[in-house]
Design a protein around this motif. Structure first.
Motif, short mmCIF file in Angstrom:
data_model
loop_
_atom_site.label_atom_id
_atom_site.label_comp_id
_atom_site.label_asym_id
_atom_site.label_seq_id
_atom_site.Cartn_x
_atom_site.Cartn_y
_atom_site.Cartn_z
N LEU A 19 -5.75 -1.04 -0.54
CA LEU A 19 -6.50 0.19 -0.73
C LEU A 19 -7.03 0.76 0.59
O LEU A 19 -7.92 1.60 0.60
CB LEU A 19 -7.69 -0.06 -1.69
N THR A 20 -6.48 0.28 1.70
CA THR A 20 -6.92 0.79 3.00
C THR A 20 -6.29 2.15 3.31
O THR A 20 -6.82 2.92 4.10
CB THR A 20 -6.56 -0.20 4.11
N GLN A 21 -5.13 2.44 2.68
CA GLN A 21 -4.45 3.72 2.92
C GLN A 21 -4.67 4.64 1.71
O GLN A 21 -4.87 4.18 0.59
CB GLN A 21 -2.94 3.48 3.12
N ASP A 22 -4.64 5.93 1.98
CA ASP A 22 -4.76 6.90 0.88
C ASP A 22 -3.55 6.78 -0.05
O ASP A 22 -2.40 6.83 0.40
CB ASP A 22 -4.84 8.32 1.43
N SER A 23 -3.83 6.59 -1.31
CA SER A 23 -2.76 6.46 -2.31
C SER A 23 -3.33 6.80 -3.68
O SER A 23 -4.55 6.94 -3.85
CB SER A 23 -2.21 5.02 -2.31
N LYS A 24 -2.44 6.95 -4.67
CA LYS A 24 -2.89 7.23 -6.02
C LYS A 24 -3.70 6.07 -6.58
O LYS A 24 -4.65 6.27 -7.35
CB LYS A 24 -1.70 7.53 -6.92
#
Length: 245
Positions: A19-24
């Motif tokens: 969850l460190t990167q922007d994602s759905k």
């Protein structure tokens, strides 16, 4: 810790749950965490409503103590008085504790023990010298710098239990063994006796609260000598030219 950070800790340590990167997936868990965060913040605010110094429901606290303030008249001191009324129910009886409560009304209120015992009849004014000596003359025969500090015409109020009237100040010094002074400041002599109490000016609207807190907190056998001059619609700016203000 926020609920979103708690979710991150609970998830497996795997690339699929990064969850460190922007994602759905990150947006999904952030959405889940919004409601618990809001509930947590509101719960904290509700808990702080239990204390008058932080409550949002001032009107409810006024009902608790059967007092009613007008915002424009009492201003920020309204909260300070409610705090003192609350703390007076479960606090100590020392002079320092009572002084702390009274300073919620005015930071200038101070309490002083009458020890060694001093007859307060002559504590309204003191003679001194410009050179700092608290006596009628400074010893310099070529210099006349004497002055009087205080208001010898002012009569302090005596407060003690089982009384609803003012008392005359007795001549007998031993009568004052169990009394303390409420004033702006005091001057001591070389024997550490109080020789002068500096009068404090307060708006008359604070009088009932000051006297109630003193009677509420002080030990029953103690009495108070109040060097406070209550003035209707008192304005601090108008008193700057007066020595005791």
């Amino acid at each position: 810790m926020s609920f979103f950070n708690a979710i991150k800790i609970l998830l497996p340590r795997a690339k699929a749950f990064d969850l460190t990167q922007d994602s759905k997936l990150k947006s999904f868990f952030k959405g889940l965490a919004v409601l618990p965060d809001d509930v947590k913040k509101e719960t904290e605010l509700v808990y702080m409503d239990l204390f008058p110094e932080s409550t949002r429901a001032m009107d409810e606290w006024e009902k608790q103590f059967s007092v009613l303030f007008a915002d424009e008249q009492y201003g920020d001191t309204r909260r300070g008085i409610l705090t003192s009324l609350w703390q007076a129910n479960s606090g100590g009886q020392s002079l320092k504790y009572l002084e702390k409560l009274l300073q919620n009304i005015s930071i200038d209120i101070r309490l002083f023990e009458n020890n060694p015992i001093k007859n307060p009849r002559d504590a309204n004014a003191v003679f001194g010298c410009m050179c700092g000596q608290k006596q009628a003359v400074c010893g310099n025969k070529k210099l006349n710098c004497g002055y009087k500090d205080g208001d010898s015409e002012f009569t302090p109020t005596v407060i003690r239990n089982d009384s609803d009237q003012l008392y005359d100040i007795p001549v007998d010094t031993s009568f004052w063994e169990n009394y303390f002074f409420v004033a702006k400041n005091v001057v001591y002599n070389s024997r550490k006796e109080i020789i002068y109490c500096q009068k404090l000016y307060l708006d008359a609207k604070w009088k009932a609260f000051v006297e109630y807190l003193i009677l509420k907190v002080k030990p029953v056998h103690m009495g108070a000598l109040i060097f406070i001059d209550y003035i209707e619609n008192y304005d601090q700016t108008k008193m700057r030219g007066r020595k005791n203000a």
